[in-house]
Design an enzyme around this catalytic site. Structure first.
Site, PDB file in Angstrom:
ATOM      1  N   SER A 145       0.874  -1.189   0.000  1.00  0.00           N
ATOM      2  CA  SER A 145       0.000   0.000   0.000  1.00  0.00           C
ATOM      3  C   SER A 145       0.896   1.219   0.000  1.00  0.00           C
ATOM      4  CB  SER A 145      -0.867   0.000   1.270  1.00  0.00           C
ATOM      5  OG  SER A 145      -1.460   1.272   1.465  1.00  0.00           O
ATOM      6  N   TYR A 158      -2.093  -1.298  10.159  1.00  0.00           N
ATOM      7  CA  TYR A 158      -2.139  -1.433   8.697  1.00  0.00           C
ATOM      8  C   TYR A 158      -0.841  -0.905   8.076  1.00  0.00           C
ATOM      9  CZ  TYR A 158      -3.860  -1.144   3.912  1.00  0.00           C
ATOM     10  OH  TYR A 158      -4.007  -1.303   2.551  1.00  0.00           O
TER      11      TYR A 158
END
Ligand code: NAD
Length: 252
Positions: A145, A158
């Site tokens: 990401s 995350y």
């Protein structure tokens, strides 16, 4: 067709980006195993994608070693081989650092980072054995990401997990290069999936994302799938250990 006859496992492919990758792989004539914890969505995805080619849904929680072991064995049983793994399954948990619970931290790391390790190792062992027996090397694509590099205060596990995925990608690439097995990652910015549902229902959050996205729009899952096809295919034969960011030019 760059993936003609290849066998691919795509984790977390019952919906979102994984589904788009499975769909695109099928269009490129690969045989695809959709691995996901969500049995209802997984079965529906298999049914929907069957019009495009050979596809099977297999239930697996990537954070559980036994599930991953069974998945790899079942995929080989069904299609005789595994050429491509896309470690796409991922989850989020929003909480401020001071409020973040240990269980939520562990849960996100377990799926996003440990799941990538477990599936990557299990499939890599199969690929190494294949190469040792004169077979062609495969390719592994991990889903990172842009938040691997731009931290967000309320998405700590995350961001940490995706930073780990980038480093794991480089380490796997080094370890598997002697066998010709390539390992790369994709780092999406904001992509229109269920993961972004809170953003879709909150205009202020959406505007915040758009204000730091020079291309001025949220990305589509198909735009990530196109990169997965390239990295998985022989077109990317000299690329390994890299993370390709597709983030609309995202600013910190
Ligand atoms: P999504 O929530 O739409 O889909 C994720 C899928 O993973 C779901 O089908 C879910 O059932 C499955 N899954 C969850 N836990 C699992 C587990 N333990 N084992 C197997 N399957 C599991 O999310 P998405 O947006 O499609 O995200 C896919 C990947 O892309 C994730 O790794 C995510 O971190 C990454 N990503 C997404 C965005 C975005 O903006 N959507 C941005 C950057 C990176």
């Amino acid at each position: 067709m760059p993936l003609d006859g290849k066998v691919a496992i795509v984790t977390g492919a019952a919906g979102g980006i994984g589904y788009a990758i499975a769909e695109r792989f099928l269009r490129e004539k690969a045989k695809v195993v959709i691995a996901d914890v969500d049995t209802e969505k997984g079965a529906a995805a298999e049914k929907d994608l069957a019009r495009l080619g050979e596809v099977q849904y297999m239930k697996a929680d990537v954070g559980r070693r036994l599930d991953v072991h069974n998945l790899v064995a079942a995929a080989i049983d069904a299609y005789g081989d595994i050429d491509i793994l896309v470690n796409n399954a991922g989850i989020v948990h929003g909480a401020d650092f001071l409020d973040l619970g240990e269980e939520d931290f562990d849960r996100v790391l377990n799926v996003n980072l440990k799941g990538t390790f477990l599936a990557g190792q299990a499939v890599a062992r199969h690929m190494v054995e294949k190469v040792s027996n004169g077979g062609t090397p495969g390719s592994i694509v991990n889903m990172s990401s842009i938040n691997a590099v731009f931290a967000i205060a309320n998405q700590i596990p995350y961001s940490v997990s995706k930073g780990g995925v980038n480093q794991l990608t480089k380490a796997m690439a080094l370890s598997l290069a002697p066998y010709g097995i390539r390992v790369n990652a994709i780092g999406p910015g904001s992509i229109m999936t269920d993961m972004l549902s809170s953003v879709n229902s909150d205009p202020a959050a959406r505007n915040r994302i758009l204000s730091r996205t020079p291309l001025g729009r949220i990305g589509e899952p198909a735009e990530i799938a196109a990169i997965a096809v390239f990295l998985a295919s022989d077109e990317a034969s000299y690329i390994t250990g890299q993370t390709v960011y597709a983030d609309g030019g995202r600013l910190p």
